[in-house]
Design a protein around this motif. Structure first.
Motif, short mmCIF file in Angstrom:
data_model
loop_
_atom_site.label_atom_id
_atom_site.label_comp_id
_atom_site.label_asym_id
_atom_site.label_seq_id
_atom_site.Cartn_x
_atom_site.Cartn_y
_atom_site.Cartn_z
N SER A 1 75.04 -23.54 13.64
CA SER A 1 75.68 -22.49 12.85
C SER A 1 76.81 -21.85 13.65
N GLY A 2 77.74 -21.22 12.92
CA GLY A 2 78.87 -20.58 13.55
C GLY A 2 80.17 -21.11 12.99
N ALA A 3 81.24 -20.80 13.69
CA ALA A 3 82.58 -21.21 13.24
C ALA A 3 82.87 -22.64 13.70
N ILE A 4 82.21 -23.58 13.03
CA ILE A 4 82.26 -24.98 13.43
C ILE A 4 83.38 -25.71 12.72
N PHE A 5 84.21 -26.40 13.51
CA PHE A 5 85.23 -27.26 12.93
C PHE A 5 84.69 -28.68 12.76
N GLY A 6 83.96 -29.14 13.75
CA GLY A 6 83.38 -30.48 13.70
C GLY A 6 82.34 -30.67 14.78
N ILE A 7 81.46 -31.62 14.58
CA ILE A 7 80.43 -31.95 15.55
C ILE A 7 80.48 -33.44 15.83
N GLY B 1 76.96 -42.05 12.65
CA GLY B 1 75.60 -42.54 12.42
C GLY B 1 75.10 -43.56 13.43
N THR B 2 75.88 -43.84 14.45
CA THR B 2 75.41 -44.77 15.48
C THR B 2 74.36 -44.08 16.35
N THR B 3 73.21 -44.74 16.49
CA THR B 3 72.10 -44.13 17.21
C THR B 3 71.87 -44.80 18.57
N ASN B 4 71.26 -44.03 19.44
CA ASN B 4 70.90 -44.53 20.77
C ASN B 4 69.53 -43.97 21.12
N TYR B 5 68.63 -44.83 21.54
CA TYR B 5 67.27 -44.41 21.89
C TYR B 5 66.96 -44.82 23.32
N THR C 1 62.74 -41.61 15.32
CA THR C 1 63.95 -41.89 14.55
C THR C 1 64.80 -40.63 14.48
N ILE C 2 66.05 -40.76 14.91
CA ILE C 2 66.98 -39.63 14.83
C ILE C 2 67.88 -39.81 13.62
N SER C 3 68.18 -38.72 12.94
CA SER C 3 69.07 -38.76 11.78
C SER C 3 69.82 -37.43 11.72
N ARG C 4 70.87 -37.39 10.91
CA ARG C 4 71.64 -36.15 10.79
C ARG C 4 72.21 -36.01 9.40
N ASP C 5 72.49 -34.78 9.03
CA ASP C 5 73.14 -34.45 7.78
C ASP C 5 74.43 -33.72 8.16
N ASN C 6 75.54 -34.43 8.10
CA ASN C 6 76.81 -33.85 8.55
C ASN C 6 77.25 -32.68 7.66
N ALA C 7 76.94 -32.74 6.39
CA ALA C 7 77.33 -31.67 5.48
C ALA C 7 76.61 -30.36 5.80
N VAL D 1 70.51 -32.01 12.56
CA VAL D 1 70.01 -33.24 13.14
C VAL D 1 68.49 -33.16 13.15
N TYR D 2 67.86 -34.31 12.98
CA TYR D 2 66.41 -34.39 12.87
C TYR D 2 65.87 -35.42 13.87
N LEU D 3 64.61 -35.24 14.22
CA LEU D 3 63.92 -36.24 15.04
C LEU D 3 62.53 -36.45 14.45
#
Length: 122
Positions: free
Chosen positions: A25-31, A55-59, A68-74, A78-80
């Protein structure tokens, strides 16, 4: 100012599952890259898994096939998903992200969350 907030930790028996979430959260332009790190008692913090904005993952070897790692850019989240948990997975899990803010969109800086405790009993 950007903040990361983790949730989802807790106590689980060996073989069980947990799902960690992290919200930026915050004044985010991009991650750019987001990741999950584990710090076991008495040990250094180490990477568990990471994911790029595309969406490229590294374990790391110790979680491959179980996490399993995933994310919701919108939603800037990020989830684990952690399955087949082992006692050695016990530790504080930290969310990490490379973030560009609105005030300086050309520079990415590293942000850490406060951590969430995962305890796996045998």
């Amino acid at each position: 100012q950007v903040q990361l907030a983790e949730s989802g930790g807790g106590l689980v028996q060996a073989g069980g599952s947990l799902r960690l979430s992290c919200a930026a959260s915050g004044a985010i332009f991009g991650i750019d890259v987001m990741g999950w790190y584990r710090q076991a008692p008495g040990k250094q913090r180490e990477l568990a898994a990471s994911i790029t904005s595309g969406g490229t993952t590294n374990y790391q070897d110790h979680v491959k096939g179980r996490f399993t790692i995933s994310r919701d850019n919108a939603k800037n989240m990020v989830y684990l998903q952690m399955n087949s948990l082992k006692p050695e997975d016990t530790g504080v899990y930290y969310c990490n992200a490379a973030v560009a803010v609105v005030a300086n969109a050309r520079r990415y800086f590293e942000v850490w969350g406060q951590g969430t405790l995962v305890t796996v009993s045998s």
